[in-house]
Design a protein around this motif. Structure first.
Motif, short mmCIF file in Angstrom:
data_model
loop_
_atom_site.label_atom_id
_atom_site.label_comp_id
_atom_site.label_asym_id
_atom_site.label_seq_id
_atom_site.Cartn_x
_atom_site.Cartn_y
_atom_site.Cartn_z
N SER A 117 0.83 -1.21 0.00
CA SER A 117 0.00 0.00 0.00
C SER A 117 0.86 1.26 0.00
O SER A 117 2.05 1.21 0.35
CB SER A 117 -0.94 0.02 1.22
N VAL A 118 0.24 2.36 -0.40
CA VAL A 118 0.90 3.66 -0.44
C VAL A 118 -0.07 4.70 0.11
O VAL A 118 -1.26 4.70 -0.26
CB VAL A 118 1.28 4.07 -1.88
N GLN A 119 0.46 5.57 0.98
CA GLN A 119 -0.35 6.69 1.45
C GLN A 119 0.41 7.96 1.12
O GLN A 119 1.62 8.05 1.39
CB GLN A 119 -0.54 6.58 2.96
N GLY A 120 -0.26 8.92 0.50
CA GLY A 120 0.44 10.14 0.12
C GLY A 120 -0.42 11.36 0.32
O GLY A 120 -1.65 11.29 0.31
N ALA A 121 0.23 12.48 0.51
CA ALA A 121 -0.50 13.74 0.63
C ALA A 121 0.38 14.89 0.16
O ALA A 121 1.62 14.81 0.24
CB ALA A 121 -0.92 13.99 2.08
N TYR A 122 -0.26 15.91 -0.37
CA TYR A 122 0.41 17.19 -0.59
C TYR A 122 -0.59 18.25 -0.13
O TYR A 122 -1.62 18.46 -0.77
CB TYR A 122 0.82 17.39 -2.05
N LEU A 123 -0.26 18.89 0.99
CA LEU A 123 -1.21 19.81 1.63
C LEU A 123 -0.61 21.20 1.75
O LEU A 123 0.55 21.36 2.14
CB LEU A 123 -1.58 19.30 3.03
N GLN A 124 -1.41 22.20 1.42
CA GLN A 124 -1.02 23.61 1.55
C GLN A 124 -2.20 24.39 2.15
O GLN A 124 -3.32 23.89 2.19
CB GLN A 124 -0.70 24.21 0.17
N ASP A 125 -1.93 25.65 2.54
CA ASP A 125 -3.04 26.47 3.06
C ASP A 125 -3.13 27.87 2.44
O ASP A 125 -3.88 28.70 2.90
CB ASP A 125 -2.98 26.56 4.60
N TRP A 126 -2.36 28.10 1.37
CA TRP A 126 -2.27 29.48 0.88
C TRP A 126 -3.53 29.96 0.17
O TRP A 126 -3.66 31.14 -0.11
CB TRP A 126 -1.03 29.65 -0.01
N LEU A 127 -4.48 29.06 -0.10
CA LEU A 127 -5.75 29.48 -0.71
C LEU A 127 -6.91 29.23 0.25
O LEU A 127 -8.05 28.99 -0.17
CB LEU A 127 -5.95 28.76 -2.05
N LEU A 128 -6.61 29.31 1.56
CA LEU A 128 -7.59 28.94 2.59
C LEU A 128 -8.80 29.87 2.63
O LEU A 128 -9.92 29.43 2.89
CB LEU A 128 -6.88 28.94 3.95
N ALA A 129 -8.60 31.18 2.40
CA ALA A 129 -9.71 32.13 2.54
C ALA A 129 -10.30 32.48 1.18
O ALA A 129 -9.60 32.43 0.16
CB ALA A 129 -9.21 33.40 3.23
N ALA A 130 -11.56 32.87 1.17
CA ALA A 130 -12.21 33.25 -0.09
C ALA A 130 -11.56 34.49 -0.69
O ALA A 130 -11.66 34.74 -1.90
CB ALA A 130 -13.70 33.51 0.15
N THR A 131 -10.87 35.26 0.15
CA THR A 131 -10.18 36.46 -0.35
C THR A 131 -8.83 36.11 -0.99
O THR A 131 -8.22 36.97 -1.63
CB THR A 131 -9.94 37.44 0.81
N ASP A 132 -8.34 34.88 -0.80
CA ASP A 132 -7.09 34.47 -1.45
C ASP A 132 -7.35 34.22 -2.92
O ASP A 132 -8.35 33.58 -3.28
CB ASP A 132 -6.55 33.17 -0.81
N ASP A 133 -6.44 34.71 -3.76
CA ASP A 133 -6.66 34.53 -5.20
C ASP A 133 -5.32 34.45 -5.93
O ASP A 133 -4.28 34.83 -5.39
CB ASP A 133 -7.50 35.67 -5.77
N ASN A 134 -5.37 33.97 -7.15
CA ASN A 134 -4.16 33.76 -7.94
C ASN A 134 -4.62 33.34 -9.33
O ASN A 134 -5.73 32.83 -9.49
CB ASN A 134 -3.33 32.62 -7.28
N TRP A 135 -3.73 33.50 -10.34
CA TRP A 135 -4.13 33.06 -11.68
C TRP A 135 -4.49 31.57 -11.72
O TRP A 135 -5.27 31.12 -12.57
CB TRP A 135 -3.05 33.39 -12.71
N ARG A 136 -3.92 30.77 -10.81
CA ARG A 136 -4.19 29.33 -10.80
C ARG A 136 -5.66 29.01 -10.57
O ARG A 136 -6.15 27.95 -10.96
CB ARG A 136 -3.36 28.64 -9.71
N VAL A 137 -6.38 29.93 -9.90
CA VAL A 137 -7.79 29.69 -9.58
C VAL A 137 -8.65 29.70 -10.85
O VAL A 137 -9.63 28.97 -10.96
CB VAL A 137 -8.30 30.76 -8.57
N SER A 138 -8.24 30.50 -11.82
CA SER A 138 -9.01 30.61 -13.07
C SER A 138 -8.63 29.48 -14.02
O SER A 138 -7.45 29.28 -14.33
CB SER A 138 -8.70 31.97 -13.71
N SER A 139 -9.63 28.76 -14.51
CA SER A 139 -9.31 27.66 -15.43
C SER A 139 -8.75 28.19 -16.75
O SER A 139 -8.01 27.50 -17.44
CB SER A 139 -10.54 26.78 -15.68
N ASP A 140 -9.05 29.45 -17.09
CA ASP A 140 -8.49 30.03 -18.32
C ASP A 140 -6.97 30.11 -18.25
O ASP A 140 -6.27 29.87 -19.23
CB ASP A 140 -9.03 31.45 -18.55
N ALA A 141 -6.44 30.46 -17.08
CA ALA A 141 -4.98 30.62 -16.94
C ALA A 141 -4.30 29.37 -16.40
O ALA A 141 -3.15 29.08 -16.74
CB ALA A 141 -4.67 31.80 -16.02
N GLY A 142 -5.03 28.63 -15.55
CA GLY A 142 -4.39 27.50 -14.86
C GLY A 142 -4.74 26.15 -15.44
O GLY A 142 -4.02 25.18 -15.24
#
Ligand SMILES: NC(=O)c1ccc[n+]([C@@H]2O[C@H](COP(=O)([O-])OP(=O)(O)OC[C@H]3O[C@@H](n4cnc5c(N)ncnc54)[C@H](O)[C@@H]3O)[C@@H](O)[C@H]2O)c1
Length: 360
Positions: free
Chosen positions: A149-174
């Motif tokens: 078996s394999v257990q894996g994770a990649y966890l971040q918190d930089w987009l935790l709030a609704a006010t957090d934004d970045n080009w990655r959020v838009s499917s057009d750019a990301g």
């Protein structure tokens, strides 16, 4: 006589321009120049990263015969077009992950790179931690035993709030996938690289926590994904990928369980490999005298002087440049690996949509 230094040029002037230019210099090459989205931004970024000059645009950069290798470090949706142009100009290329926003575009880039007979790599840089190579060598030598078996994770918190934004959020750019394409791609590349087994089928659940974000408006890309999978060797896999996990920054963890031992690598503690046994588990620290050769090659500082993300990045670009000079370094992530990551991302989204098991 000193060797000819390769001319490195960078397209994109953000976070990754700093990382790539520093790595290129650490690898002993020459950062000729940089271009970003406008001439003004190009000048500011070239000065910031210490490139010799700013190019006003991509055409000027590609026309410079001093440029041997082009690094494409722009938002995901631009990777295909910019890489096509760099390949057409006869340059070697490093294109950031995800290689493209669709499998078809990624395949197209792989085919073009093969036809151009140039070196074309993707920065799956976690492969370049010595303790990752150590884990891979232990699996290959049979020390882990049959993989259960394999257990894996990649966890971040930089987009935790609704006010957090970045080009990655838009499917057009990301692209259609956000969290999984952005960081799940690293996790799956590492899993297949270390185990030598491939994800044969996946079933996924994705979740978008906020229907809208600050400047993007309605959000269609996922904040997190849970994946159940099975490898071609039969191992059962569970993965969690999230950009909304409070307190987690770059918590990439890969844990394998085999018939003889378990292995655990955590990116935020890259000098350690946990080796689990029914009796006598140990925390294996990077120690130059007891590493497998593939790990020892990347162990470029004495133990106790910690190696980290920048060192892994430098090792990746150094191997890319060695390939440009005709070497064939083991474990170099090339465009075929970029295509593979896009296929897995596609399978995850398709499964989340349909509820079906999907073969990447
Ligand atoms: N391998 C890794 O560990 C790793 C880590 C972070 C990001 N990345 C990848 O690197 C890429 C860039 O991410 P980032 O965090 O640096 O983003 P960023 O937003 O910090 O920088 C992007 C830059 O590209 C410029 N740009 C946009 N369109 C352009 C165009 N058409 N031509 C030239 N420049 C253009 C922007 O002005 C900006 O300077 C992404 O694909 C991301 O997935 C990889």
């Amino acid at each position: 006589m000193s060797r000819h230094r390769l001319g490195i040029a960078i397209i994109g002037g953000g976070f990754m321009a700093d990382v790539h230019s520093r790595a290129a210099r650490s690898a002993g090459e020459h950062v000729v120049g940089l271009t970003s989205s406008t001439p003004e931004r190009s000048r500011a970024a070239a000065e910031r990263v210490g490139a010799d000059r700013a190019f006003d645009n991509v055409d000027a950069l590609l026309a410079d015969p001093a440029v041997d290798v082009v690094h494409v470090v722009t938002p995901n949706a631009t990777h295909h077009e910019l890489t096509v142009r760099a390949l057409a100009a006869g340059k070697h290329v490093v294109t950031e992950k995800p290689l493209a926003t669709t499998v078809a575009d990624a395949r197209d880039l792989e085919q073009r790179a093969t036809a151009a007979a140039v070196v074309a790599t993707v920065p799956f840089v976690y492969r370049f931690h010595p303790m990752v190579r150590e884990a891979r060598a232990r699996v290959a030598a049979g020390e882990v035993g049959q993989l259960f078996s394999v257990q894996g994770a990649y966890l971040q918190d930089w987009l935790l709030a609704a006010t957090d934004d970045n080009w990655r959020v838009s499917s057009d750019a990301g692209g259609a996938s956000r969290a999984f394409a952005d960081i799940g791609s690293h996790l799956c590349d590492l899993l297949e690289f270390v185990t030598g087994e491939r994800l044969a089928r996946v079933q996924a659940v994705t979740r978008t926590v906020f229907a809208e974000r600050a400047s993007t408006g309605p959000v269609s890309t996922e904040d997190l994904a849970g994946v159940l999978a099975q490898t071609d060797g039969g191992a059962v896999v569970s993965l969690l990928v999230s950009q909304v996990a409070p307190g987690r920054k770059n918590a990439l963890v890969l844990e394998l369980h085999g018939a003889h031992e378990s292995l655990r690598f955590a990116q935020e503690r890259p000098e350690e490999l946990w080796i689990g046994r029914r009796t006598g588990s140990e925390l294996h620290l990077r120690n130059t005298d007891d590493l497998h050769p593939a790990a020892a090659r990347l162990s470029v500082l004495p133990p106790g002087h910690p190696l980290g993300y920048h060192d892994a990045f430098t090792a990746f670009v150094a191997d890319t440049y060695a390939a440009v000079r005709g070497a064939a370094p083991d474990g170099l992530p090339v465009f075929a690996d970029g295509v593979r990551a896009c296929r897995i991302t596609d399978a995850v989204l398709a499964s989340a949509r349909t509820g079906e098991w999907i073969t990447p």
